[in-house]
Design an enzyme around this catalytic site. Structure first.
Site, PDB file in Angstrom:
ATOM      1  N   ARG A 145      -0.545   3.820  -2.495  1.00 29.57           N
ATOM      2  CA  ARG A 145      -1.343   3.960  -4.188  1.00 29.57           C
ATOM      3  C   ARG A 145      -3.172   3.734  -3.681  1.00 29.57           C
ATOM      4  O   ARG A 145      -3.897   3.501  -4.270  1.00 29.57           O
ATOM      5  CB  ARG A 145      -0.909   1.932  -4.682  1.00 29.57           C
ATOM      6  CG  ARG A 145      -1.108   1.070  -3.123  1.00 29.57           C
ATOM      7  CD  ARG A 145      -1.237  -0.669  -4.174  1.00 29.57           C
ATOM      8  NE  ARG A 145      -1.357  -1.674  -3.261  1.00 29.57           N
ATOM      9  CZ  ARG A 145      -2.382  -1.927  -3.298  1.00 29.57           C
ATOM     10  NH1 ARG A 145      -4.061  -1.047  -3.096  1.00 29.57           N
ATOM     11  NH2 ARG A 145      -2.776  -3.634  -1.783  1.00 29.57           N
ATOM     12  N   SER A 146      -3.042   3.588  -2.123  1.00 25.79           N
ATOM     13  CA  SER A 146      -4.647   2.823  -1.683  1.00 25.79           C
ATOM     14  C   SER A 146      -4.079   3.076  -0.245  1.00 25.79           C
ATOM     15  O   SER A 146      -3.132   2.926   0.606  1.00 25.79           O
ATOM     16  CB  SER A 146      -5.130   1.693  -1.797  1.00 25.79           C
ATOM     17  OG  SER A 146      -6.574   1.054  -1.066  1.00 25.79           O
TER      18      SER A 146
ATOM     19  N   ASP B  79      -6.996   3.246   3.557  1.00 34.99           N
ATOM     20  CA  ASP B  79      -8.120   3.673   4.820  1.00 34.99           C
ATOM     21  C   ASP B  79      -7.682   4.489   5.340  1.00 34.99           C
ATOM     22  O   ASP B  79      -6.954   4.224   6.639  1.00 34.99           O
ATOM     23  CB  ASP B  79      -8.251   1.582   5.831  1.00 34.99           C
ATOM     24  CG  ASP B  79      -9.466   1.190   6.272  1.00 34.99           C
ATOM     25  OD1 ASP B  79      -9.953   2.577   6.499  1.00 34.99           O
ATOM     26  OD2 ASP B  79      -9.394   0.455   7.335  1.00 34.99           O
TER      27      ASP B  79
ATOM     28  N   TYR C  57     -14.311   3.421   4.482  1.00 32.84           N
ATOM     29  CA  TYR C  57     -15.645   2.070   4.344  1.00 32.84           C
ATOM     30  C   TYR C  57     -17.016   2.283   4.847  1.00 32.84           C
ATOM     31  O   TYR C  57     -16.668   4.036   5.373  1.00 32.84           O
ATOM     32  CB  TYR C  57     -14.875   1.011   5.084  1.00 32.84           C
ATOM     33  CG  TYR C  57     -13.883   0.496   4.275  1.00 32.84           C
ATOM     34  CD1 TYR C  57     -13.903  -0.349   3.120  1.00 32.84           C
ATOM     35  CD2 TYR C  57     -12.201   0.656   4.626  1.00 32.84           C
ATOM     36  CE1 TYR C  57     -13.155  -0.837   2.501  1.00 32.84           C
ATOM     37  CE2 TYR C  57     -11.346   0.065   3.929  1.00 32.84           C
ATOM     38  CZ  TYR C  57     -11.742  -1.217   3.008  1.00 32.84           C
ATOM     39  OH  TYR C  57     -11.163  -1.881   2.191  1.00 32.84           O
TER      40      TYR C  57
ATOM     41  N   CYS D 259       0.982  -0.981   0.115  1.00 34.13           N
ATOM     42  CA  CYS D 259       0.105  -0.124   0.043  1.00 34.13           C
ATOM     43  C   CYS D 259       0.584   1.103   0.273  1.00 34.13           C
ATOM     44  O   CYS D 259       1.368   1.918  -0.995  1.00 34.13           O
ATOM     45  CB  CYS D 259      -1.235  -0.128   1.237  1.00 34.13           C
ATOM     46  SG  CYS D 259      -2.426  -1.387   1.344  1.00 34.13           S
TER      47      CYS D 259
END
Length: 313
Positions: free
Chosen positions: A214-215, A217, A257, A189
């Site tokens: 890249r990503s 939470d 989320y 990540c």
């Protein structure tokens, strides 16, 4: 109010108010309790800048487990490990196999040696634990000749350049190895750091870094990663006799989320406090000598922790 809190609140509000929902799309993550798809609200290309010379960017809205976060960073950057048995926290348990490895990911990648530079006669490499010298056949105008090269892993390669070529624009540590993604239990990540050295008004060298992700939470991991790489810059700046400058955090897919939205809405309305003070053990200099116990964190006033955050896998 700390600048880290302001950046976090503004980012979360922007994602919630202006982000794009992935509901109904084909997504990879699932909720472990139900097996249902875990959807998000996301923003593309979020960029946050943290001036580490002015503030240590731990948010105060809730407590960030700074020492646990740094233990994970050192597991990757210092131990160069991919085995959770070398890690004190349980953050990687969901992705580990029976032997405890997470595949050829993170520490495995930056611990791989590569030909860094041509060997110079009598070069002192004692400061670089990964250093070795090997010959490589090179095609030259005179034909094929063997040349001696210094092999370093990516961490020592970055340290070498920061100490010997500080104004290089090529000082990058990258864990996103396309050839071995299939052998990683989770694609990296936070996958690369680009280091850049500037000077201040007194002529002192200042170490800055760009963390590419890249990503992310946002609720579970944002400030965890921010404090990790802030401490990394502090440690490398000490190691290389520099001052610490800016951490720039670039997140390609910054998401909240669906099960986290109400938690985030409550979190960003909380009381804010001044940022904590941060220093490193003054008796340590080498990057390889530091541990999370060498962090000196004072006056960290924060809100109540959020317990049992649901994690999508």
């Amino acid at each position: 109010m700390s600048n880290a809190d302001k950046l976090f609140i503004d980012m979360c509000r922007d994602i919630i108010d202006n982000g794009i929902s992935t509901e109904g799309e084909k997504v990879r993550p699932i909720w472990t309790d139900t097996g249902e798809s875990a959807y998000t609200i996301k923003q593309f290309a979020v960029v946050n800048r943290y001036d580490l010379s002015k503030e240590f960017p731990a948010i105060t809205l809730r407590r960030t487990a700074i020492k646990s976060a740094v233990n994970e960073m050192l597991w990757i950057w210092q131990k160069k490990s991919n085995n959770i048995n070398d890690l004190k926290s349980s953050v990687w348990d969901e992705w580990a196999d029976e032997e405890g490895t997470i595949g050829k990911a993170y520490g495995y990648q930056i611990g791989k040696p590569y030909a860094h530079h041509a060997y110079k006669d009598d070069e002192d490499l004692s400061d670089y634990p990964s250093a070795s010298i090997s010959s490589i056949s090179c095609d030259t105008a005179e034909g094929i000749v063997d040349k001696k090269y210094v092999f370093l892993d990516q961490v020592d390669g970055a340290r070498y350049d920061l100490k010997n070529n500080p104004f290089s624009r090529r000082i990058i540590v990258n864990m996103y190895n396309l050839e071995e993604l299939h052998d990683m239990h989770l694609y990296p990540c936070a996958y690369s750091m680009t280091f850049n050295v500037t000077t201040n008004s007194e002529g002192r060298l200042v170490l800055n870094g760009i963390l590419n992700q890249r990503s992310q939470d946002i609720l579970a991991a944002n400030n965890w990663n921010v404090v990790q790489y802030s401490v990394l810059l502090h440690m490398l700046a000490r190691d290389c006799d520099m001052l610490v400058g800016e951490l720039v955090h670039v997140i390609a897919d910054a998401h909240i989320y669906d099960r986290h939205v109400e938690l985030v809405k409550e979190l960003i309305t909380r009381e804010q406090f001044p940022a904590p003070t941060f220093t490193l053990n003054p008796d340590k200099k080498s990057f390889y000598d530091f541990s999370e116990d060498d962090l000196i964190i004072e006056n960290y006033k924060h809100g109540e922790q959020i317990r049992n955050i649901p994690i999508a896998v």
